[in-house]
Write an enzyme that holds these catalytic residues in place. Structure first.
Site, PDB file in Angstrom:
ATOM      1  N   ARG A  76       0.872  -1.176   0.000  1.00 10.38           N
ATOM      2  CA  ARG A  76       0.000   0.000   0.000  1.00 10.38           C
ATOM      3  C   ARG A  76       0.907   1.224   0.000  1.00 10.38           C
ATOM      4  NH1 ARG A  76      -2.932  -3.872   2.947  1.00 10.38           N
ATOM      5  NH2 ARG A  76      -5.084  -4.078   2.213  1.00 10.38           N
ATOM      6  N   THR A 130      -9.408  -9.289  -4.442  1.00 12.17           N
ATOM      7  CA  THR A 130      -9.578  -9.121  -3.001  1.00 12.17           C
ATOM      8  C   THR A 130     -10.377 -10.286  -2.450  1.00 12.17           C
ATOM      9  OG1 THR A 130     -10.668  -7.812  -1.275  1.00 12.17           O
ATOM     10  CG2 THR A 130     -11.510  -7.564  -3.509  1.00 12.17           C
ATOM     11  N   ASP A 132     -12.153 -10.166   0.087  1.00  9.54           N
ATOM     12  CA  ASP A 132     -13.307  -9.645   0.829  1.00  9.54           C
ATOM     13  C   ASP A 132     -14.605  -9.633   0.024  1.00  9.54           C
ATOM     14  OD1 ASP A 132     -11.456  -9.141   2.832  1.00  9.54           O
ATOM     15  OD2 ASP A 132     -11.142  -7.068   2.207  1.00  9.54           O
ATOM     16  N   ARG A 176     -12.582  -7.600   6.471  1.00 12.62           N
ATOM     17  CA  ARG A 176     -12.569  -6.154   6.723  1.00 12.62           C
ATOM     18  C   ARG A 176     -13.978  -5.688   7.085  1.00 12.62           C
ATOM     19  NH1 ARG A 176     -10.084  -1.956   2.327  1.00 12.62           N
ATOM     20  NH2 ARG A 176     -11.956  -2.683   1.267  1.00 12.62           N
TER      21      ARG A 176
END
Length: 328
Positions: A76, A130, A132, A176
């Site tokens: 990141r 991802t 998620d 998350r």
């Protein structure tokens, strides 16, 4: 095909997800098939700023489709969200002649791509990578299926030991602020209750349900909780339950980062390959650029990047009704 780009850069950004390597492989080999130069960018936007970029050949992606993680590494990068950082990244791309980008990552990665493309007129294609599944515009994200299967395998094993000791297990999964991993893995393993961020959970209802099961001598119970639950994680919920149910044998298991690793499932390899191939075709034709490529009803689906970063994936609450009925 009329070529709109001649040199493509590919990067992975944000959290890693099983299947990212399959997507990289598809981008590289599709680009080379059409006579394009393809460059790998290490560590996401950080590598773009630091000029950690190398040319890729077909053998660069040999024997990686079955591997978890990402051969391009990921990070990141706060610097990329500053104008000076993006300017430095653009200058590095310009030196190499890179005039198209494929970004494999999540909503934060797409936000960076959208800003960068608007500033420097470089077409970008986003691939949803991802675990998620928190991005609207696609039925599946790269890595989600593998992560869920990893969670299911672990929860099945936990149920065995829970049954041997008549225990209540509270199992925390990743995701998350999204409850999809908890929802899918919880239903698939017969969890008695599933706690997700998208739904406000009345802890007293959970306690009443468990106490009612206790009266029926149903002593083996699994609670699957998403890490972003408004009640907190598994440890916080366990404290509340132990106060209200002092006689219950309560254990906590946090699955953690095992859900990120491992060999990608067949589904993740397929959708990653399909999306990677489509990304190159979009850049070459100039059609559907600055979009995120998803799959909806088994068809490729294109969502503009500015919409992909704003829209939220929503959960069908019929799933929660199914949980309640099947866990009784």
């Amino acid at each position: 095909m009329e070529k709109k780009v001649s040199k493509i850069g590919v990067l992975t950004s944000g959290g890693d997800a099983p299947g990212m390597n399959a997507a990289i492989r598809a981008v590289v080999r599709t680009g080379l098939y059409y006579g394009l130069d393809v460059f790998g960018i290490m560590r996401g936007y950080a590598g773009m700023i630091e000029n950690d970029i190398f040319k890729m050949e077909t053998r660069s992606v040999a024997n990686i489709i079955q591997r978890g993680g990402t051969i391009l590494k990921t990070a990141r990068c706060k610097e990329f969200f500053e104008p000076a950082g993006r300017k430095k990244a653009y200058e590095n791309l310009k030196k190499l002649g890179i005039n198209g980008l494929v970004i494999i990552g999540g909503d934060g990665s797409f936000r960076g791509a959208q800003i960068f493309s608007n500033e420097y007129d470089i077409p970008c294609i986003g691939l949803p990578g991802t675990i998620d599944k928190d991005i609207a515009g696609t039925d599946f994200t790269i890595g989600f299926d593998t992560a869920v299967n990893t969670a299911v395998e672990a929860i099945d094993k936990i149920r065995d030991t829970a049954d041997a000791h008549d225990r209540l297990f509270i199992i925390e999964v990743m995701g998350r602020d999204s409850g999809y991993i908890a929802l899918h893995s919880g239903i698939a393993t017969g969890a008695e209750n599933i706690l997700i961020p998208e739904r406000i959970t009345d802890i007293n209802e959970v306690i009443d349900s468990l106490q009612e099961k206790e009266k029926r001598k149903k002593l083996v119970n699994l609670l699957v909780v998403a890490e972003g639950s408004e009640l907190g994680g598994a440890n916080e919920i366990a404290k509340v339950l132990k106060e209200k149910m002092p006689n219950a044998d309560i254990k906590v298991c946090i699955l953690g980062h095992i859900q990120r690793g491992g060999s990608p499932s067949c589904l993740d390899r397929l959708i990653a390959s399909r999306m990677g191939y489509a990304a190159v075709e979009c850049l070459m034709t100039g059609k559907d650029v600055n979009t995120m490529i998803g799959i909806v009803n088994n068809q490729l689906h294109y969502t503009p990047l500015d919409q992909a970063v704003k829209a939220e994936q929503t959960i069908d609450y019929e799933w929660l009704k199914i949980v309640k009925i099947l866990a009784s």
